[in-house]
Design a protein around this motif. Structure first.
Motif, short mmCIF file in Angstrom:
data_model
loop_
_atom_site.label_atom_id
_atom_site.label_comp_id
_atom_site.label_asym_id
_atom_site.label_seq_id
_atom_site.Cartn_x
_atom_site.Cartn_y
_atom_site.Cartn_z
N UNK A 1 -8.60 10.01 -20.97
CA UNK A 1 -8.62 11.07 -21.98
C UNK A 1 -9.42 10.64 -23.21
N UNK A 2 -9.30 9.38 -23.58
CA UNK A 2 -10.10 8.87 -24.69
C UNK A 2 -11.58 9.02 -24.43
N UNK A 3 -12.01 8.68 -23.23
CA UNK A 3 -13.43 8.84 -22.86
C UNK A 3 -13.82 10.32 -22.89
N UNK A 4 -12.99 11.17 -22.32
CA UNK A 4 -13.28 12.59 -22.23
C UNK A 4 -13.37 13.25 -23.61
N UNK A 5 -12.46 12.87 -24.52
CA UNK A 5 -12.40 13.50 -25.84
C UNK A 5 -13.18 12.74 -26.91
N UNK A 6 -13.74 11.58 -26.55
CA UNK A 6 -14.48 10.79 -27.54
C UNK A 6 -13.58 10.08 -28.53
N UNK A 7 -12.35 9.78 -28.14
CA UNK A 7 -11.39 9.06 -28.99
C UNK A 7 -11.40 7.60 -28.55
N UNK A 8 -11.78 6.67 -29.44
CA UNK A 8 -11.77 5.26 -29.04
C UNK A 8 -10.36 4.76 -28.77
N UNK A 9 -10.22 4.07 -27.64
CA UNK A 9 -8.93 3.50 -27.23
C UNK A 9 -9.07 1.98 -27.26
N UNK A 10 -8.19 1.34 -28.00
CA UNK A 10 -8.14 -0.11 -28.12
C UNK A 10 -6.93 -0.60 -27.34
N UNK A 11 -7.19 -1.32 -26.26
CA UNK A 11 -6.12 -1.86 -25.43
C UNK A 11 -5.74 -3.24 -25.95
N UNK A 12 -4.48 -3.60 -25.82
CA UNK A 12 -4.01 -4.90 -26.27
C UNK A 12 -3.16 -5.53 -25.18
N UNK A 13 -3.46 -6.80 -24.81
CA UNK A 13 -2.67 -7.38 -23.75
C UNK A 13 -2.96 -8.81 -23.40
N UNK A 14 -2.39 -9.24 -22.26
CA UNK A 14 -2.46 -10.62 -21.79
C UNK A 14 -3.69 -10.93 -20.95
N UNK A 15 -4.37 -9.90 -20.49
CA UNK A 15 -5.49 -10.13 -19.59
C UNK A 15 -5.01 -10.75 -18.29
#
Length: 183
Positions: free
Chosen positions: A104-118
């Motif tokens: 949805x972020x890609x579709x709407x142009x909203x940047x999404x910042x993921x946070x995690x352990x990798x």
């Protein structure tokens, strides 16, 4: 940026200073799932900040006693309704709504910042883990790593440079700056 959607699995005290720091200059909507009070979790004293709005939404499990198939209710609808300027979300491939937020972020142009352990916790990641993290890294605006070793575990999966940030697995913003001070 005026509005951030911050999606966390549960409300935890160590998140409060970061949330409060971010909310000094922007509105922060926090979506979280409730915890089981019988498991020893007590009541939190929430930061007293008018720029923070708290939204409790339950997590639905498609497959009981399985890690995959969890869905944190309300996240996608909130994102569609409020159209935040950015989303900060804990990256968990087991949560269906995490994938919806990335798309949805890609579709709407909203940047999404993921946070995690990798991939740090995966001694010998299989092809599915590699594919999942490839998508997580490349669909995210940036992947915020808990430590440099997390970044090292994911670096080879990024299609372009500059996809990572490191926050050292503690969240505290003791020097918030206003949007007009940013370059």
């Amino acid at each position: 940026m005026n509005k951030l959607l911050y999606v966390i699995p549960h409300r935890t005290l160590y998140n409060f200073p970061l949330i409060d720091g971010m909310a000094q200059n922007i509105r922060v909507d926090v979506i979280y799932s409730p915890v089981d009070k019988s498991a020893g979790f007590g009541e939190d004293v929430l930061p007293d900040n008018p720029n923070i709005q708290w939204f409790e939404h339950h997590t639905w499990e498609a497959f009981k006693n399985r890690n995959f198939g969890k869905y944190q209710l309300g996240v996608v609808n909130h994102m569609l309704k409020t159209r935040p300027d950015a989303v900060l979300i804990y990256s968990n491939a087991n949560y269906i709504n995490y994938w919806f937020v990335l798309l949805l972020g890609k579709l709407l142009g909203i940047p999404v910042y993921s946070r995690g352990h990798g991939l740090v916790k995966k001694v010998n990641p299989n092809i599915l883990h590699m594919l999942a993290y490839f998508l997580m890294v490349n669909l995210s605006e940036k992947y915020v790593c808990y430590a440099p070793i997390v970044q090292d575990s994911l670096e080879k999966l990024a299609l372009k440079k500059g996809k990572f940030g490191v926050d050292y697995n503690f969240q505290y913003n003791d020097s918030p700056i206003s949007p007009d001070q940013k370059t």
